[in-house]
Design a protein around this motif. Structure first.
Motif: not given
Length: 819
Positions: A771-791
């Protein structure tokens, strides 16, 4: 305040704590409920439900947990006695085969036993021995534990069939895998000798008892009759029996006169458990101590020919000067006060009957003792508290001068305070007691031993498995491209796992190597592992451009240095595709290298219907002091695999073997072979193919070993979850919908699917599973390149999967990508 009232107040909490209520059990039953079937001796049956019959009292899982946890070494010892009687030659037969393979050639370790003595595959119908019909005569605290133990025997088959972390696998009939020690040293490579089966009794450091069971002994019972001394005890037994699903297996009777006749006329039993019937009592409380031999005589009369009577009792507790000033002294002080209060009540303190007395008695009755074992007993804070509460209850009933009562009460309170300080938060202590279990039979079976005196129980040590065998040769003949051959040992034995070699097209390794170099990953891998090694369990990401086309396609690869699992020690780094575009591009490289020939070899050899390649990566290593021994898949029905293709081995060590191939026998002894990589074949690892990177040090030659690692499967709904969950770190992150959309894509037995004419996956639309992926990944989707739940869960937001317009399912990949 009256002294008796003060006594009750001072120890009220103590007395209550000593009598815990059973959760979910009503405090009382009506006369009709007590005699649910029309007679008070019959089984209490609520059909597995509550009082109204509406719902189960406890779940099956909770019942299994409850009836296993209280079991200790005494009950386990009795089960072992049964198994050894039922399978007297099991251990000697197993050990006679140790150290040799089935063809008689010497094994890589003298401990090797292979499949000798193994239970059936899956362990759902192992060999069992039954206590048969059981008469259970228990008094006092023994009643609860005995009933729970019998419940575990009744449900033993079901526990094995539904085993999990709480219900272990079935023990072997030779009991090699059964032990009292928990947490044995995995690295202990000493040989095991059946004559050295027990711990050194003089080395107390070796005795580390645990109630966790390494395996479930194959002991059962058919039916039981439980006898209790009063109706209240029988009522509690019926309630527990219903709770544990025993209503159709047993009956509860009330009987206290074991000298008189008329009880259970004509009934005979295969097994009798008598626990607590030899405990101290007086004329007023039950059978006098001088009549206990008549109790044994009466019990023996209920035995069937060849049946076994188990007498469970305690030796008289003795004082040892070493106890002075130690926590054990508290227990003796409590018992002194306890006996003093008994004396005030007109009861004469008595002592337990020793095992020697039991031996003489059963011998006089014509029974033969076939097992006699003494156990150290330990005193816990709860044991002391229960005795104090019992003494307090007696004190309230006796008639004695107030000053005497007050003095005794003060002594009890003082003992309680000392026990709280010394025992409440510590382990149980030895206080001079020994219990015993004596098995006696009327059988004339000459194979059974005759035991004349008790022996001290020594905790059963774990089997010492040898996991460092000498290296053996594998049969590794030359392979032609497109030919698959499963591993065999040099002596002709099949390898137990799904391990094989597959002949490679000559151009495949070079095409993959060239592709990796043009991606820019080859130099990056070498520089990273030589000059900038990553910390353990960290990840990096790299944007790369396809070498095919004109630079119009870019995508992501990842680098990870995994933890050193289970004592392994290496500098291995993983480099993996990190999105669908990278996956599709790498598939084109495999197609150009002729990987279709590899898929056809695997699918044809194993008789599969179809195959798909669902994950591609690279492994780089320069030094490994200890490889990570593992399997990639189990229980996929030989339909999920990893294939390793060597791309580079340093030139400085041409004789070095890169891979260990490992097999384990039924008890964990290992057999080890080694494979020298070649560009002529790849190594296929499927179900239970245990393998590891060999020890190496390529740094001495300034070299890096690089291997392609490719996962493929015949996808089926039954094994989809296992395939998807193999490793959720790298793409496709365990996304079962995406993996399922790949099925049958790259090879089919009818020839309609191939990499060369790959039409892509089925339609697939990525959906966020957080839930809430658009907010969770960060403005520049930086958490998409972090080995975590968002990615790993924001599938749509992070954009790791290609859109349907871009992917164009159903069109050949050469049309979609242009190569």
């Amino acid at each position: 305040m009256p002294l008796r009232a003060l006594s009750a107040l001072a120890l009220l909490a103590l007395a209550s704590a000593a009598r815990p209520l059973v959760k979910g059990v009503p405090s009382a039953l009506s006369a009709d409920e007590q005699c649910a079937s029309g007679e008070c001796g019959a089984a209490y049956d609520n059909n597995g439900g509550d009082e109204a019959g509406d719902s189960p009292l406890i779940s099956t899982e909770e019942m299994h947990h409850r009836i296993l946890r209280p079991l200790g070494m005494v009950h386990r010892h009795i089960e072992r006695t049964l198994i050894r009687k039922a399978f007297p030659d099991a251990l000697s037969y197993t050990m006679s085969k140790a150290g040799n393979y089935t063809d008689g050639t010497p094994a890589g370790t003298p401990n090797w036993i292979g499949d000798v003595g193994a239970q059936d595959e899956g362990g759902r119908e192992p060999a069992y021995a039954s206590f048969g019909s059981v008469l259970d005569v228990a008094t006092g605290a023994a009643t609860a534990n005995t009933l729970e133990w019998m419940a575990s025997l009744v449900h033993r088959r079901d526990m094995v069939a539904h085993r999990d972390e709480d219900n272990p696998q079935p023990c072997r009939t030779d009991l090699i895998d059964d032990h009292d020690e928990y947490g044995e040293d995995e690295e202990d490579d000493e040989e095991w000798d059946e004559d050295d089966e027990e711990w050194d009794e003089d080395d107390e450091s070796e005795v580390k008892m645990s109630f966790d069971q390494p395996c479930l002994i194959g002991a059962t019972l058919d039916e039981f009759v439980s006898v209790r001394s009063d109706e209240e005890a029988a009522r509690r037994g019926r309630l527990r029996a219903a709770e544990y699903g025993l209503a159709d297996k047993g009956q509860f009777h009330v009987h206290a006169d074991w000298i008189g006749g008329g009880f259970l006329p004509g009934r005979k039993f295969d097994t009798i458990f008598a626990d607590g019937v030899l405990a101290p009592s007086s004329d007023e409380e039950g059978v006098a101590m001088h009549d206990k031999d008549l109790v044994i005589e009466r019990l023996a009369s209920y035995l069937k020919p060849g049946g076994t009577l188990y007498l469970i009792g305690s030796e008289p507790v003795g004082w040892n000067d070493d106890f002075a000033g130690q926590p054990a002294e508290i227990y003796h002080n409590v018992m002194e006060v306890h006996n003093a209060i008994r004396g005030l009540g007109g009861y004469h303190p008595t002592r337990d009957l020793p095992a020697d007395w039991v031996h003489r008695t059963v011998d006089r009755l014509g029974l033969r003792v076939v097992s006699s074992t003494q156990f150290f007993t330990f005193t816990s804070f709860d044991d002391v508290r229960e005795k104090i509460a019992e003494a307090n209850e007696m004190l309230r009933e006796v008639e004695a001068p107030d000053d005497v009562e007050w003095s005794l009460l003060q002594l009890l309170v003082e003992c309680l305070e000392r026990a709280e300080e010394a025992l409440q938060h510590g382990p149980p202590v030895y206080s001079g007691g020994q219990g015993y279990v004596i098995a006696a039979t009327a059988s004339d079976d000459a194979s059974l031993p005759t035991v004349n005196e008790p022996s001290l129980y020594k905790p059963k040590r774990p089997y010492r498995k040898d996991q460092h065998p000498r290296i053996e040769k594998l049969a590794l003949p030359d392979l032609k491209p497109g030919v698959m051959e499963t591993f065999k040992w040099a002596n002709g034995d099949d390898y137990d796992g799904m391990g094989a070699r597959v002949g490679l097209p000559q151009r495949l390794p070079e095409v993959i190597r060239d592709y990796v170099k043009k991606l820019g990953l080859w130099d990056l891998m070498i520089d990273t592992i030589r000059n900038d090694p990553m910390p353990l369990n960290t990840t990096r990401y790299y944007n790369v451009t396809s070498p095919y086309g004109n630079g119009e396609r870019t995508f992501t690869w990842s680098a990870k240095r995994p933890d050193n699992f289970y004592g392994s020690d290496s500098d291995m780094h993983w480099f993996d595709i990190a999105d669908e575009a990278a996956h599709e591009d790498s598939l084109r490289a495999l197609s150009k290298g002729g990987f279709d020939e590899v898929l056809n070899a695997i699918g044809t050899y194993l008789g599969l219907d179809h195959l798909v390649t669902f994950s591609i990566g690279l492994l780089a290593v320069t030094k490994a002091d200890k490889g990570y021994i593992h399997v990639d898949f189990s229980h996929s029905d030989r339909k999920a695999f990893n294939i390793l293709i060597n791309l580079q081995t340093p030139d400085g060590d041409p004789g070095h073997t890169e891979l260990s191939v490992i097999e384990e026998d039924e008890v964990g002894n290992r057999r080890r072979g080694q494979v020298k990589y070649s560009e002529n074949f790849g190594v296929l690892n499927g179900d239970d193919a245990m393998h590891a990177t060999n020890e190496c040090n390529h740094r001495a030659y300034d070299g890096v070993r690089i291997t392609a690692s490719i996962f493929l499967s015949q996808l089926e709904e039954a094994s989809l979850e296992q395939v998807a969950s193999h490793d959720k770190y790298y793409f496709p992150f365990g996304n079962m919908d995406w993996i399922w959309a790949q099925r049958g894509r790259h090879w089919s037995k009818d020839g309609t699917a191939s990499l060369a004419h790959d039409k892509g996956r089925r339609p697939f639309a990525a959906k966020d599973e957080l839930e809430g992926c658009e907010e969770r990944v960060g403005a520049n989707k930086e958490k998409c390149l972090v080995n975590g739940p968002e990615r790993m869960l924001c599938y749509a937001t992070c954009g790791f999967f290609m859109s349907e317009d871009e992917f164009r399912p159903g069109d050949e990949r050469t049309e979609v990508f242009g190569w």
